[in-house]
Write a protein that holds these residues in place. Structure first.
Motif, PDB file in Angstrom:
ATOM      1  N   ASP A 104     -57.708  38.018 -14.993  1.00 16.92           N
ATOM      2  CA  ASP A 104     -58.189  37.010 -13.475  1.00 16.92           C
ATOM      3  C   ASP A 104     -57.606  38.461 -12.155  1.00 16.92           C
ATOM      4  O   ASP A 104     -56.993  37.903 -11.612  1.00 16.92           O
ATOM      5  CB  ASP A 104     -57.437  35.690 -12.621  1.00 16.92           C
ATOM      6  CG  ASP A 104     -58.583  34.882 -11.805  1.00 16.92           C
ATOM      7  OD1 ASP A 104     -58.532  36.477 -11.044  1.00 16.92           O
ATOM      8  OD2 ASP A 104     -57.748  34.229 -11.708  1.00 16.92           O
ATOM      9  N   ALA A 105     -58.094  39.164 -11.576  1.00 13.20           N
ATOM     10  CA  ALA A 105     -58.017  40.409 -10.702  1.00 13.20           C
ATOM     11  C   ALA A 105     -58.162  39.948 -10.002  1.00 13.20           C
ATOM     12  O   ALA A 105     -57.309  40.196  -9.066  1.00 13.20           O
ATOM     13  CB  ALA A 105     -58.575  41.587 -10.967  1.00 13.20           C
ATOM     14  N   GLU A 106     -58.646  38.824  -8.908  1.00 12.23           N
ATOM     15  CA  GLU A 106     -58.567  37.688  -7.534  1.00 12.23           C
ATOM     16  C   GLU A 106     -57.039  37.654  -7.698  1.00 12.23           C
ATOM     17  O   GLU A 106     -56.866  37.544  -6.565  1.00 12.23           O
ATOM     18  CB  GLU A 106     -59.960  37.180  -7.342  1.00 12.23           C
ATOM     19  CG  GLU A 106     -60.100  37.292  -5.756  1.00 12.23           C
ATOM     20  CD  GLU A 106     -60.786  36.139  -5.686  1.00 12.23           C
ATOM     21  OE1 GLU A 106     -60.846  36.155  -4.590  1.00 12.23           O
ATOM     22  OE2 GLU A 106     -62.077  36.375  -6.756  1.00 12.23           O
ATOM     23  N   THR A 107     -57.152  37.247  -8.496  1.00  9.28           N
ATOM     24  CA  THR A 107     -55.414  35.746  -8.196  1.00  9.28           C
ATOM     25  C   THR A 107     -54.322  37.141  -8.313  1.00  9.28           C
ATOM     26  O   THR A 107     -54.269  36.856  -7.676  1.00  9.28           O
ATOM     27  CB  THR A 107     -55.848  35.168  -9.347  1.00  9.28           C
ATOM     28  OG1 THR A 107     -56.209  33.957  -9.182  1.00  9.28           O
ATOM     29  CG2 THR A 107     -54.280  34.319  -8.933  1.00  9.28           C
ATOM     30  N   ALA A 108     -54.647  38.201  -9.104  1.00  6.58           N
ATOM     31  CA  ALA A 108     -53.607  38.954  -9.180  1.00  6.58           C
ATOM     32  C   ALA A 108     -53.371  40.238  -8.123  1.00  6.58           C
ATOM     33  O   ALA A 108     -52.083  39.962  -7.472  1.00  6.58           O
ATOM     34  CB  ALA A 108     -53.533  39.681 -10.430  1.00  6.58           C
ATOM     35  N   ILE A 109     -54.097  40.834  -7.521  1.00  2.00           N
ATOM     36  CA  ILE A 109     -54.369  40.941  -6.813  1.00  2.00           C
ATOM     37  C   ILE A 109     -54.278  40.632  -5.062  1.00  2.00           C
ATOM     38  O   ILE A 109     -53.260  41.020  -4.086  1.00  2.00           O
ATOM     39  CB  ILE A 109     -55.581  41.953  -6.419  1.00  2.00           C
ATOM     40  CG1 ILE A 109     -56.097  42.941  -7.300  1.00  2.00           C
ATOM     41  CG2 ILE A 109     -56.138  42.704  -4.964  1.00  2.00           C
ATOM     42  CD1 ILE A 109     -57.091  43.377  -7.293  1.00  2.00           C
ATOM     43  N   ASN A 157     -66.304  43.572 -11.144  1.00  2.00           N
ATOM     44  CA  ASN A 157     -65.494  44.386 -12.137  1.00  2.00           C
ATOM     45  C   ASN A 157     -64.893  43.616 -13.045  1.00  2.00           C
ATOM     46  O   ASN A 157     -64.278  43.920 -12.765  1.00  2.00           O
ATOM     47  CB  ASN A 157     -65.954  45.844 -11.287  1.00  2.00           C
ATOM     48  CG  ASN A 157     -67.583  46.166 -10.748  1.00  2.00           C
ATOM     49  OD1 ASN A 157     -68.184  47.022 -11.413  1.00  2.00           O
ATOM     50  ND2 ASN A 157     -66.912  46.683  -9.945  1.00  2.00           N
ATOM     51  N   PRO A 158     -65.203  43.102 -14.266  1.00  2.00           N
ATOM     52  CA  PRO A 158     -64.430  43.316 -15.013  1.00  2.00           C
ATOM     53  C   PRO A 158     -63.464  43.942 -15.881  1.00  2.00           C
ATOM     54  O   PRO A 158     -64.337  44.844 -16.305  1.00  2.00           O
ATOM     55  CB  PRO A 158     -65.027  42.107 -15.952  1.00  2.00           C
ATOM     56  CG  PRO A 158     -66.259  42.012 -15.072  1.00  2.00           C
ATOM     57  CD  PRO A 158     -66.762  42.842 -14.490  1.00  2.00           C
ATOM     58  N   THR A 159     -62.756  43.210 -15.878  1.00  2.00           N
ATOM     59  CA  THR A 159     -61.550  44.445 -16.328  1.00  2.00           C
ATOM     60  C   THR A 159     -60.312  43.300 -17.201  1.00  2.00           C
ATOM     61  O   THR A 159     -59.612  42.745 -17.148  1.00  2.00           O
ATOM     62  CB  THR A 159     -60.001  45.453 -15.000  1.00  2.00           C
ATOM     63  OG1 THR A 159     -59.259  46.097 -15.759  1.00  2.00           O
ATOM     64  CG2 THR A 159     -59.487  44.385 -14.281  1.00  2.00           C
ATOM     65  N   PRO A 160     -60.090  44.245 -18.152  1.00  2.00           N
ATOM     66  CA  PRO A 160     -58.525  44.118 -19.439  1.00  2.00           C
ATOM     67  C   PRO A 160     -57.422  43.976 -18.298  1.00  2.00           C
ATOM     68  O   PRO A 160     -56.030  43.233 -18.839  1.00  2.00           O
ATOM     69  CB  PRO A 160     -58.771  44.388 -20.136  1.00  2.00           C
ATOM     70  CG  PRO A 160     -58.940  46.028 -19.647  1.00  2.00           C
ATOM     71  CD  PRO A 160     -60.111  46.249 -18.808  1.00  2.00           C
ATOM     72  N   ARG A 161     -56.882  45.282 -17.542  1.00  2.00           N
ATOM     73  CA  ARG A 161     -55.794  45.083 -17.051  1.00  2.00           C
ATOM     74  C   ARG A 161     -55.740  45.303 -15.769  1.00  2.00           C
ATOM     75  O   ARG A 161     -56.502  46.389 -15.523  1.00  2.00           O
ATOM     76  CB  ARG A 161     -54.860  46.186 -18.270  1.00  2.00           C
ATOM     77  CG  ARG A 161     -53.226  46.215 -17.815  1.00  2.00           C
ATOM     78  CD  ARG A 161     -53.259  47.852 -16.459  1.00  2.00           C
ATOM     79  NE  ARG A 161     -53.905  48.849 -17.696  1.00  2.00           N
ATOM     80  CZ  ARG A 161     -52.818  49.562 -18.559  1.00  2.00           C
ATOM     81  NH1 ARG A 161     -51.561  48.784 -19.150  1.00  2.00           N
ATOM     82  NH2 ARG A 161     -53.540  50.820 -19.528  1.00  2.00           N
ATOM     83  N   LEU A 181     -49.979  34.242 -14.962  1.00  2.00           N
ATOM     84  CA  LEU A 181     -50.412  36.055 -15.009  1.00  2.00           C
ATOM     85  C   LEU A 181     -49.171  36.315 -16.694  1.00  2.00           C
ATOM     86  O   LEU A 181     -48.650  36.219 -16.228  1.00  2.00           O
ATOM     87  CB  LEU A 181     -50.851  36.532 -14.181  1.00  2.00           C
ATOM     88  CG  LEU A 181     -52.341  36.048 -13.837  1.00  2.00           C
ATOM     89  CD1 LEU A 181     -52.030  37.261 -12.318  1.00  2.00           C
ATOM     90  CD2 LEU A 181     -53.445  36.645 -14.287  1.00  2.00           C
ATOM     91  N   THR A 182     -49.883  37.582 -16.835  1.00  2.00           N
ATOM     92  CA  THR A 182     -49.404  38.475 -18.086  1.00  2.00           C
ATOM     93  C   THR A 182     -48.761  39.163 -17.296  1.00  2.00           C
ATOM     94  O   THR A 182     -49.367  40.073 -16.867  1.00  2.00           O
ATOM     95  CB  THR A 182     -49.654  38.660 -19.440  1.00  2.00           C
ATOM     96  OG1 THR A 182     -49.851  37.200 -20.110  1.00  2.00           O
ATOM     97  CG2 THR A 182     -48.069  39.511 -19.913  1.00  2.00           C
ATOM     98  N   ALA A 183     -46.989  39.332 -17.117  1.00  2.00           N
ATOM     99  CA  ALA A 183     -47.030  40.574 -15.935  1.00  2.00           C
ATOM    100  C   ALA A 183     -45.606  40.848 -16.399  1.00  2.00           C
ATOM    101  O   ALA A 183     -44.928  40.252 -16.937  1.00  2.00           O
ATOM    102  CB  ALA A 183     -46.384  39.934 -14.452  1.00  2.00           C
ATOM    103  N   ILE A 184     -45.387  41.959 -16.769  1.00  2.00           N
ATOM    104  CA  ILE A 184     -44.325  43.149 -17.097  1.00  2.00           C
ATOM    105  C   ILE A 184     -44.290  44.442 -16.280  1.00  2.00           C
ATOM    106  O   ILE A 184     -44.661  45.069 -15.889  1.00  2.00           O
ATOM    107  CB  ILE A 184     -45.154  43.736 -18.936  1.00  2.00           C
ATOM    108  CG1 ILE A 184     -45.239  42.699 -19.580  1.00  2.00           C
ATOM    109  CG2 ILE A 184     -43.509  45.108 -19.506  1.00  2.00           C
ATOM    110  CD1 ILE A 184     -45.947  43.058 -20.819  1.00  2.00           C
ATOM    111  N   VAL A 193     -50.487  43.883 -15.719  1.00  2.00           N
ATOM    112  CA  VAL A 193     -50.858  42.241 -14.989  1.00  2.00           C
ATOM    113  C   VAL A 193     -52.020  42.663 -16.421  1.00  2.00           C
ATOM    114  O   VAL A 193     -53.183  43.283 -16.493  1.00  2.00           O
ATOM    115  CB  VAL A 193     -51.177  42.026 -14.064  1.00  2.00           C
ATOM    116  CG1 VAL A 193     -50.999  40.704 -13.659  1.00  2.00           C
ATOM    117  CG2 VAL A 193     -50.067  42.507 -12.903  1.00  2.00           C
ATOM    118  N   THR A 194     -51.776  41.299 -16.904  1.00  2.00           N
ATOM    119  CA  THR A 194     -52.890  41.071 -18.186  1.00  2.00           C
ATOM    120  C   THR A 194     -53.239  39.705 -18.201  1.00  2.00           C
ATOM    121  O   THR A 194     -52.659  39.641 -17.325  1.00  2.00           O
ATOM    122  CB  THR A 194     -52.791  41.831 -19.687  1.00  2.00           C
ATOM    123  OG1 THR A 194     -51.824  41.514 -20.036  1.00  2.00           O
ATOM    124  CG2 THR A 194     -52.741  43.617 -19.763  1.00  2.00           C
TER     125      THR A 194
END
Length: 272
Positions: A104-109, A157-161, A181-184, A193-194
């Motif tokens: 979920d790129a929007e949430t992460a960004i 544009n969908p992205t895995p990471r 989210l998974t964040a390392i 972020v994945t």
């Protein structure tokens, strides 16, 4: 698990029973930015010749992992990339993506920019490179960099990471994880972020099941935080000697450092 644990019984049969051997790349098989050296190539070849499945499990993108597979002479093999967000099958120089988990790129960004407005953003374009908010140094990303016209390009544009780069970026990890989210934090200034619940281990378990490898006949070799889950997943987790203490604590035993060709030693020990 501790580094002084006895070697599992399953490993005594690895010379006759097909095993799944998962190897991290950077800091394990290679020094970042360097090719695979001869001792590691030779050890990997012997493991493959003995009939075992050698799987690359890396935080690199697919574009970054493929050259290492070629250097190792791997064919009809599996690749786990982007910290488990991508699984690909490589056969005769061609790959097929068999599993892809989108983030979920929007949430992460939005979380990242609210807490660190000047953070750089890179979204993986599978098989090509990255879409970036601001250019990254060439050595930091594999593949081409495509500048984003505006932020909406990242979530349309969908992205895995996603990769988030900036001063003290590690401080974003709690908020990103709180959002599910998974964040390392791979360094103090870099966070990957994945999607939720994704790791190298989750992808490797699906490959193990597909290949029909017994769960007691699995090995993982790694050196970083993103390797902890797979070291715990494997029947025998092997940490590089230069790994942080918490990574070593997640393993069953240790091998040498990257300077000692520790990965080569670990691979050859499985055939003893």
């Amino acid at each position: 698990m501790t580094s002084t644990s006895p070697q599992p019984q399953a490993l005594q049969r690895m010379d006759t029973t097909p095993a799944l051997v998962a190897c991290d790349i950077d800091g394990t098989l290679v020094r970042t930015g360097h090719p695979v050296n001869q001792p590691v190539r030779a050890a990997a070849s012997r493991v493959r010749a003995a009939g075992h499945h050698l799987v690359l499990a890396t935080g690199r993108s697919l574009v970054g992992a493929l050259p290492v597979a070629v250097q190792l002479g791997l064919d009809d093999t599996w690749l786990v990339t982007s910290n488990g967000a991508i699984t690909a099958h490589l056969v005769e120089g061609y790959y097929e993506i068999t599993k892809q988990h989108l983030v979920d790129a929007e949430t992460a960004i939005r979380i990242a920019l609210a807490e660190a407005p000047v953070v750089r953003i890179a979204a993986e374009i599978v098989g090509d490179g990255y879409r970036v908010s601001t250019p990254f140094p060439d050595h930091e990303l594999n593949g081409r960099q495509r500048p984003a016209g505006d932020l909406r390009e990242f979530w349309t544009n969908p992205t895995p990471r996603l990769a988030l780069r900036g001063h003290a970026a590690y401080q974003l990890v709690p908020s990103l994880r709180a959002a599910g989210l998974t964040a390392i934090a791979t360094t103090l200034d870099w966070v990957d972020v994945t999607a939720p619940g994704i790791s190298k281990a989750t992808a490797l378990e699906e490959i193990r099941t597909h290949l029909g490898v017994e769960d007691h006949n699995t090995v993982a070799i790694g050196d970083s935080e993103n390797d902890v889950e797979m070291l715990d997943w494997a029947a025998c987790g092997i940490a590089m000697a230069h790994a942080p203490a918490f990574v070593i604590a997640a393993a069953d035993r240790t091998t040498g450092t990257i300077d000692d060709d520790g990965a080569a030693s670990a691979l050859l020990s499985l055939l003893a």
